[in-house]
Design an enzyme around this catalytic site. Structure first.
Site, PDB file in Angstrom:
ATOM      1  N   HIS A  24       1.052  -1.048   0.446  1.00 50.58           N
ATOM      2  CA  HIS A  24      -0.107  -0.002  -0.558  1.00 50.58           C
ATOM      3  C   HIS A  24       0.443   0.720   0.085  1.00 50.58           C
ATOM      4  CE1 HIS A  24      -4.107  -1.565   0.754  1.00 50.58           C
ATOM      5  NE2 HIS A  24      -3.329  -2.327   1.152  1.00 50.58           N
TER       6      HIS A  24
ATOM      7  N   TYR B  90       4.202   6.657   9.623  1.00 51.53           N
ATOM      8  CA  TYR B  90       3.378   5.743   9.689  1.00 51.53           C
ATOM      9  C   TYR B  90       4.443   4.912   8.755  1.00 51.53           C
ATOM     10  CZ  TYR B  90      -0.781   3.075   7.999  1.00 51.53           C
ATOM     11  OH  TYR B  90      -2.035   1.338   8.429  1.00 51.53           O
TER      12      TYR B  90
ATOM     13  N   PRO C 138      -3.606   0.188  19.233  1.00 48.57           N
ATOM     14  CA  PRO C 138      -3.645   0.125  16.983  1.00 48.57           C
ATOM     15  C   PRO C 138      -3.557   0.480  16.446  1.00 48.57           C
ATOM     16  CG  PRO C 138      -5.940  -0.332  18.005  1.00 48.57           C
ATOM     17  CD  PRO C 138      -4.654   0.796  19.257  1.00 48.57           C
TER      18      PRO C 138
ATOM     19  N   TYR D  75      -8.990   5.461   7.368  1.00 52.57           N
ATOM     20  CA  TYR D  75      -9.093   6.033   8.918  1.00 52.57           C
ATOM     21  C   TYR D  75      -9.556   7.182   8.838  1.00 52.57           C
ATOM     22  CZ  TYR D  75      -4.717   3.401   9.748  1.00 52.57           C
ATOM     23  OH  TYR D  75      -3.838   2.791   9.355  1.00 52.57           O
TER      24      TYR D  75
ATOM     25  N   LYS E 270       1.640   0.349  14.386  1.00 48.06           N
ATOM     26  CA  LYS E 270       3.011   0.145  15.414  1.00 48.06           C
ATOM     27  C   LYS E 270       3.467  -1.444  16.264  1.00 48.06           C
ATOM     28  CE  LYS E 270       5.246   3.798  13.187  1.00 48.06           C
ATOM     29  NZ  LYS E 270       4.505   3.108  12.542  1.00 48.06           N
TER      30      LYS E 270
END
Ligand code: PHB
Length: 399
Positions: free
Chosen positions: A80, A393, A301, A209, A305
């Protein structure tokens, strides 16, 4: 009945915990010719069926494939190059490749476990499942040991040079070794995640998100036909109160917007409430005991990580142990905690930040809700803001 005198096993490194962290360490040590044993309380099936997060940083993928675990992550994993931050009902795509020239791979944690367990079996590793550690001794000496009981009740004593506690957030190793002067840092959150697995097509090419007045939602994936989704809920939420229809309408209202974004639905075959907190134990070592992964720290979560941090700990710890055996010097072992904690606190910050920016506290002060939207606007409307999120990220370089 447990036998009166335990069988004694002598090895160099005794690893408590056979999840991804313990197994990767065992694999790396074995490749370097360092004998070790792994003792895990759960059975293989239970771990394989425990659903956890699914995002691997590029550095984590390299660690797995570079050490010859299995190339399956490259074949079955889904690369991704971004995520979609959704707020005020609008999508804000972040393109990681463009922003920081990096990607992540969606590959579920239980698949990582399966690959590592298979690699240990293939290479003749000594991994004992369904074995409960009952005591740890002498970690302040050069001859630490621990005992475990197997499923038949027989007791074994492991005598080694180094004990590694990679036994998860409820870590026996962390709780049962007295460490004078240690500190535990923690934050509890007033919400949890309701996680589902569904037989449905993907709703969107990238993970979504979503911040919404009804609370956070995450639209993740597992494959072309199975999807993973979460929505913020009360930590005491009862899964049996949630029919499939109720879940779908709750998820949908959290991603609703003028663009008409619509979730693709299907039968739900797994429903779980996942509580979480931020936690760090300092230091991560005491004498010849070293904590790795969730045993030493846990993150919410939201930033994906947890597994990545555990694998990063293992890389640092492996190099320290390898150096100890090849040079006789324990300098790197002594530096393990400080070095690992640098990354841990960066990830703590990122995970806390993502969590607070995207979730809606139950006692929602309207000012704080608007402030979070201001933060999301700040991040998404600036290339620097986007790069900050993208760099964190996709993962910082390994030490
Ligand atoms: C997941 O797919 O389980 C997942 C993905 C991203 C997260 C957390 C969980 O941030």
């Amino acid at each position: 009945m447990p036998s009166a005198s335990p069988t004694v096993v002598r090895t160099r490194v005794g690893i408590i915990g056979g999840g991804p962290a313990g197994l990767l360490l065992s694999h790396l040590l074995a490749k370097a010719g360092i004998e070790n044993i792994v003792v895990e309380s759960r059975d293989h099936e239970t771990i394989r069926n425990t659903h956890r997060a699914g995002i691997l940083e590029a550095g984590s993928v390299d660690l797995l494939t570079g050490s010859g675990v299995d190339g399956r992550v490259l074949v079955d994993g889904d690369e991704h190059a971004g995520i979609d931050l959704r707020f005020n009902g609008e999508s804000h795509p972040l393109d990681f490749r463009d922003l920081v020239d990096a990607t992540v791979t969606l590959y579920a944690q239980n698949e990582v476990f399966v690959d590592l367990a298979a690699a240990r079996q293939r290479d003749g590793g000594d991994v004992r499942f369904s074995c409960e550690v009952t005591s740890i001794s002498d970690v302040e000496t050069e001859h630490p040991s621990f005992t475990f009981t197997d499923a038949e009740g027989a007791t074994t004593e492991v005598r080694c040079d180094i004990v590694v506690g990679a036994d998860g957030s409820r870590s026996f190793s962390r709780r049962n070794v007295e460490v004078p002067g240690h500190q535990d840092f923690k934050v509890e959150y007033p919400f949890a995640w309701f996680g589902i697995l569904t037989e449905a097509p993907k709703s969107s090419p990238e993970l979504v998100y979503a911040n919404s007045p009804h609370g956070f939602a995450l639209i993740s994936q597992r494959s072309d036909t199975v999807q993973r989704m979460y929505f913020q809920c009360d930590p005491a939420e009862d899964v049996s109160a949630w029919s499939d229809d109720r879940i779908w309408s709750e998820l949908q209202r959290r991603v609703d917007g003028p663009d008409g974004f619509e979730l693709k639905t299907g039968p739900i075959f797994d429903k779980t409430v996942l509580g979480f907190r931020s936690f760090v134990r300092e230091p991560l070592s005491h004498g010849r005991l070293f904590l790795a992964g969730d045993a030493g720290h846990t993150v919410p979560p939201t930033g994906a990580k947890g597994l990545n941090l555990a694998l990063a700990d293992v890389k640092v710890l492996f190099e320290a142990i390898d150096s100890f055996y090849s040079t006789g010097s324990d300098t790197l072992l002594e530096g393990y905690s400080d070095l690992a904690l640098k990354r841990v606190w960066k990830a703590q910050n990122f995970s806390y930040w993502m969590t607070s920016m995207l979730h809606t506290p139950p006692d929602a002060n309207p000012f704080l809700l608007r402030r979070a939207l201001g933060e999301l606007e700040t991040v998404t409307s600036s290339r620097f803001g986007q790069q900050y999120l993208a760099e964190s990220y996709t993962g910082w370089p390994h030490a």
